[in-house]
Scaffold this active site. Sequence first.
Site, PDB file in Angstrom:
ATOM      1  N   LYS A   1      33.609  45.835  32.829  1.00  0.00           N
ATOM      2  CA  LYS A   1      33.295  44.835  33.651  1.00  0.00           C
ATOM      3  C   LYS A   1      31.979  44.746  34.033  1.00  0.00           C
ATOM      4  CE  LYS A   1      37.714  44.915  36.348  1.00  0.00           C
ATOM      5  NZ  LYS A   1      38.534  45.146  37.519  1.00  0.00           N
TER       6      LYS A   1
ATOM      7  N   TYR B   1      42.271  35.912  36.176  1.00  0.00           N
ATOM      8  CA  TYR B   1      43.072  36.573  37.456  1.00  0.00           C
ATOM      9  C   TYR B   1      44.157  35.801  38.158  1.00  0.00           C
ATOM     10  CZ  TYR B   1      40.245  40.933  36.924  1.00  0.00           C
ATOM     11  OH  TYR B   1      39.930  42.312  36.497  1.00  0.00           O
TER      12      TYR B   1
ATOM     13  N   ASN C   1      34.885  47.911  39.866  1.00  0.00           N
ATOM     14  CA  ASN C   1      35.361  49.351  39.517  1.00  0.00           C
ATOM     15  C   ASN C   1      35.493  49.489  37.833  1.00  0.00           C
ATOM     16  OD1 ASN C   1      37.311  47.356  38.741  1.00  0.00           O
ATOM     17  ND2 ASN C   1      38.958  48.019  39.878  1.00  0.00           N
TER      18      ASN C   1
ATOM     19  N   HIS D   1      38.763  47.237  33.455  1.00  0.00           N
ATOM     20  CA  HIS D   1      40.159  46.537  33.482  1.00  0.00           C
ATOM     21  C   HIS D   1      41.045  47.213  32.492  1.00  0.00           C
ATOM     22  CE1 HIS D   1      43.374  43.720  33.738  1.00  0.00           C
ATOM     23  NE2 HIS D   1      43.374  43.653  32.136  1.00  0.00           N
TER      24      HIS D   1
ATOM     25  N   GLU E   1      46.840  38.828  27.595  1.00  0.00           N
ATOM     26  CA  GLU E   1      45.235  39.050  27.864  1.00  0.00           C
ATOM     27  C   GLU E   1      44.660  39.046  26.603  1.00  0.00           C
ATOM     28  OE1 GLU E   1      46.099  41.069  32.088  1.00  0.00           O
ATOM     29  OE2 GLU E   1      45.344  42.470  30.540  1.00  0.00           O
TER      30      GLU E   1
END
Length: 140
Positions: free
Chosen positions: A10, A50, A113, A116, A127
């Site tokens: 990320k 998302y 965080n 993913h 995805e």
Amino acid sequence: MSNRTFAIIKPDAVKNGNTGKVYDRIIQNNFKIISAKLLQMDMPKAEGFYAVHKERPFFKELTSFMTSGPCMVLALEKENAVQAWREAIGATNPKEAIEGTIRKEFATSIQENAVHGSDSDENAEKEIAFFFTKSEILTN
Ligand code: ATP
Ligand code: MG
């Protein structure tokens, strides 16, 4: 059981200089990288990715974060890849992530965080197809 999963390093992890360290963890955990690219998502892309979270209170913040800088998207292969990668990354909230997991080491908050991981075989395939064409995926 599928042998593929989809991962993102990320924007926080890329910005903090942790791309190479996360790559090392992918390799140490015996995943084969079958595709990878560096890109910056625009808002429609992040909102599409998302979409399941669009009613959540953190959706706007999450999509802003995910479009805030470059990220690395990867398709990974290993036996039981979805579960194996979820175990390697650890809990969503780094405070709950166990020692040795990627989020424990690199995440700075529940939002930022670091990585993913797909949550099911079905979503892994969706995805991967959302970011890669068929010809971009190694098949041997
Ligand atoms: P990911 O889908 O990114 O692998 P996850 O499956 O562990 O993470 P999800 O519940 O799918 O967690 O949430 C997607 C992402 O939304 C999280 O990784 C995090 O970046 C963000 N997020 C989740 N919960 C919160 C929250 N309470 N506040 C802010 N951001 C959140
Ligand atoms: Mg998720």
